[in-house]
Motif scaffolding. Structure first.
Motif, PDB file in Angstrom:
ATOM      1  N   LEU A   1      -5.510   5.751  -4.741  1.00 17.46           N
ATOM      2  CA  LEU A   1      -5.803   6.216  -3.390  1.00 17.46           C
ATOM      3  C   LEU A   1      -7.015   5.503  -2.811  1.00 17.46           C
ATOM      4  N   ARG A   2      -8.040   5.349  -3.637  1.00 14.31           N
ATOM      5  CA  ARG A   2      -9.265   4.687  -3.186  1.00 14.31           C
ATOM      6  C   ARG A   2      -8.972   3.244  -2.763  1.00 14.31           C
ATOM      7  N   ASN A   3      -8.168   2.557  -3.540  1.00 10.01           N
ATOM      8  CA  ASN A   3      -7.841   1.167  -3.255  1.00 10.01           C
ATOM      9  C   ASN A   3      -7.054   1.057  -1.936  1.00 10.01           C
ATOM     10  N   VAL A   4      -6.058   1.947  -1.745  1.00 10.08           N
ATOM     11  CA  VAL A   4      -5.264   1.930  -0.520  1.00 10.08           C
ATOM     12  C   VAL A   4      -6.149   2.233   0.696  1.00 10.08           C
TER      13      VAL A   4
ATOM     14  N   TRP B   1       0.816  -1.220   0.000  1.00  6.20           N
ATOM     15  CA  TRP B   1       0.000   0.000   0.000  1.00  6.20           C
ATOM     16  C   TRP B   1       0.850   1.270   0.000  1.00  6.20           C
ATOM     17  N   LEU B   2       2.148   1.151   0.348  1.00  7.52           N
ATOM     18  CA  LEU B   2       3.001   2.332   0.278  1.00  7.52           C
ATOM     19  C   LEU B   2       3.409   2.666  -1.155  1.00  7.52           C
ATOM     20  N   GLN B   3       3.673   1.602  -1.969  1.00  8.42           N
ATOM     21  CA  GLN B   3       4.123   1.842  -3.354  1.00  8.42           C
ATOM     22  C   GLN B   3       3.099   2.621  -4.173  1.00  8.42           C
ATOM     23  N   PRO B   4       1.768   2.328  -4.070  1.00  7.66           N
ATOM     24  CA  PRO B   4       0.801   3.127  -4.832  1.00  7.66           C
ATOM     25  C   PRO B   4       0.798   4.595  -4.429  1.00  7.66           C
ATOM     26  N   LEU B   5       1.035   4.882  -3.142  1.00  9.59           N
ATOM     27  CA  LEU B   5       1.090   6.280  -2.721  1.00  9.59           C
ATOM     28  C   LEU B   5       2.304   6.983  -3.311  1.00  9.59           C
TER      29      LEU B   5
END
Length: 586
Positions: free
Chosen positions: A546-549, A477-481
């Motif tokens: 963002l929504r997915n995280v 979840w950090l990589q998508p941010l």
């Protein structure tokens, strides 16, 4: 399932209520007891004042009676010519010899036996009610003193202020009982002198009352037989200095003392009594004990009533808590079958219990139809997301490119390709739940690749506290941010682009902060991003990263989780993610 205990003392809200009720009852009881005690103390002090006043009035009446008897005696002297003639002789004599000579002359002129005034006065001295101890005869010819010699039993006459008068204790004749002017039998216009009767204050006031401490003050304390101790004497002396005739004062600043003061009719002495508050309570011990027991019984009754009322309420609350515990285990159908024993009572608790029974049945059906279905859809979406980044042929392709780069001696390209392959393998093989340290390592794999891509313009920094490294979290979840930064926030024209990641331990969880010095986001757009992140939007591609995280972290951590996106004052974007401590984890 373990049932909740019916004792309200094991339920914190009722335990606090009962403790508060007991404390309130104790406070109110003490207040009422003190108020009632003060009220009755005033009454008891007033009763004591009436007793003292009655005693004082008795003494004053005795004084009036004594004065009347002495006046009758003096009038009787006038009625007896022979006694009056001797009285005149005593007033006009200058010495004992002169008095004897004049009496002899009177005897020679008279056909009857002459009277002797000191002898006639003997009946005054032996009268226990009159309490006469001395009589003075004052005239221009001098002072004569008539007194009773207790050793011989004879009446004595002393001339002048010297002599035997000074040898006798003056405290035996310190009070003037009455004084009368004596007129000459030859002419009422002529005054022979003054006849004054003396008595002892100790004899006059002795035994007037034994119920309380009192003393006679006449400049100094002259009679205090009833005073039990030195302390009580100090009270009376202190009261004699007060302007008020009655009231309270603090003895030595700590003991309340009530005093009474009466001035005699002649105004030359004060009749004073004093009593401390403790003695008042002891004297009225039965009333004080009855008052204390009454307040204690009422307080105990109030505590018992409160106990049973709270016990009754706790029974309903315990049943509701049992229903909620059953619901925690997902046994909603069983909750619908739990019937509360109302015992004739119907209140808000029974309404809540009935509502819970109805809701549990409906909620069971709703969960089966809606919630479980939504979980399945979420699981399918997550698998689809992972499959999007899991093409099998990618590994072989990357390995071929890496081999060719090594053949061409391009080690930098080969390392980049190796890092990319390692990143994808980690993502595919990574379990659903990992430590925050592992998640940061996955992010650093990605950031190292981006550092190669933007070697001259991009720098990153990772700072994770030791207490935060072993915290459990979900994977990837950090990589998508971070990817959002490169897609939307990075300024391609800037020579220095910074991305920072920090994780610090808080009291109730971990605060993870990702910030950059990029272009930031317009406020209107930022509001829209926040809304789509939490609520979702109609556009399937709108802020899906963002929504997915947000959704994954929210499902994993629950309601205590929070995620906030905002622009920084110095420029760039900042994302604060609070990861609450999971149940059973420190």
């Amino acid at each position: 399932m373990k049932k909740t205990s019916g004792s309200f003392l094991k339920i914190s809200v009722y335990r606090r209520r009962f403790t508060g009720t007991v404390c309130s009852i104790i406070f109110i009881s003490l207040f009422c007891l003190i108020f009632a005690l003060c009220f009755f103390t005033t009454i008891w002090a007033d009763n004591r004042w009436q007793e003292v006043q009655s005693s004082f009035m008795t003494l004053e009446q005795q004084k009036r009676d004594r004065s009347e008897q002495l006046e009758n005696y003096v009038n009787g002297i006038y009625a007896k010519p022979s006694l009056m003639e001797d009285t005149k002789t005593l007033f006009e004599s200058t010495s004992e010899q002169d008095y004897t000579r004049l009496r002899e002359e009177n005897s020679a002129r008279s056909n009857t036996q002459i009277a002797w005034l000191p002898g006639d006065m003997r009946k005054l001295f032996v009268n226990s009610q009159l309490k006469v101890n001395a009589v003075t005869v004052r005239s221009p010819e001098g002072l004569k003193i008539i007194w009773l010699d207790n050793l011989s039993g004879n009446m004595r006459v002393t001339y002048g202020l010297r002599g035997e008068w000074q040898l006798i204790d003056r405290t035996d004749r310190d009070t003037v009982l009455e004084s009368f002017e004596v007129r000459s039998p030859d002419s009422v216009m002529k005054s022979l002198g003054t006849l004054t009767f003396y008595g002892s204050s100790k004899d006059i006031y002795k035994g007037s009352s034994q119920a309380y401490d009192w003393a006679l003050i006449k400049g100094k304390m002259i009679s205090y037989e009833n005073v039990k101790g030195e302390r009580e004497r100090e009270w009376i002396l202190t009261a004699s200095e007060k302007e008020a005739f009655q009231g309270w004062f603090l003895w030595k600043g700590r003991l309340p003392v009530f005093h009474f003061e009466f001035v005699n009719s002649s105004g030359d002495s004060e009749y004073i009594s004093a009593v401390d508050i403790v003695s008042l309570w002891r004297a009225n011990g039965a009333g004080a004990a009855t008052l204390a027991v009454t307040v204690l019984v009422l307080a105990a009754g109030a505590v018992v009533v409160a106990f049973f009322n709270l016990q009754s309420e706790a029974r309903f609350l315990s049943h509701i808590m049992d229903m909620l515990k059953t619901m925690e285990h997902g046994s909603f159908v069983e909750v619908g079958t739990m019937v509360m024993k109302r015992g004739g009572h119907y209140n808000e608790y029974t309404l809540i219990a009935d509502a819970l029974s109805e809701v549990s049945v409906k909620l069971d059906g709703y969960i089966r139809k809606e919630y479980l279905l939504k979980l399945k859809q979420q699981e399918t979406a997550m698998r689809a997301l992972r499959h999007q980044i899991n093409p099998h042929f990618l590994y072989n392709t990357l390995e071929s490119i890496r081999a060719r780069a090594l053949v061409l001696k391009d080690r930098e390209t080969a390392e980049a390709i190796e890092g990319l392959g390692r990143l994808y393998r980690t993502l595919i093989r990574c379990p659903e739940v990992i430590s925050l340290q592992k998640e940061v390592e996955v992010l650093e794999m990605y950031l190292k690749l981006m550092s190669l891509r933007f070697a001259d313009t991009f720098v990153y920094r990772v700072d994770i506290e030791e207490e935060a490294k072993d915290v459990d979290t979900i994977a990837f979840w950090l990589q998508p941010l971070a990817e959002n930064f490169f897609n939307h926030g990075m300024d391609q024209e800037s020579e220095f682009n910074l991305l920072m990641l920090e994780a610090v331990k808080k009291e109730e969880g971990i605060l993870v902060t990702m910030s950059d010095n990029g272009r930031g986001i317009l406020e209107d757009r930022l509001l829209e991003i926040r809304k789509n992140m939490v609520e979702g939007g109609d556009d399937p591609g709108a802020d899906i990263g963002l929504r997915n995280v947000y959704m994954r972290l929210s499902y994993f951590y629950g309601e205590a989780f929070s995620m906030n996106i905002k622009n920084q004052a110095a420029g760039g974007l900042k994302i604060d993610i609070f990861l609450p401590a999971l149940p059973g984890k420190e």
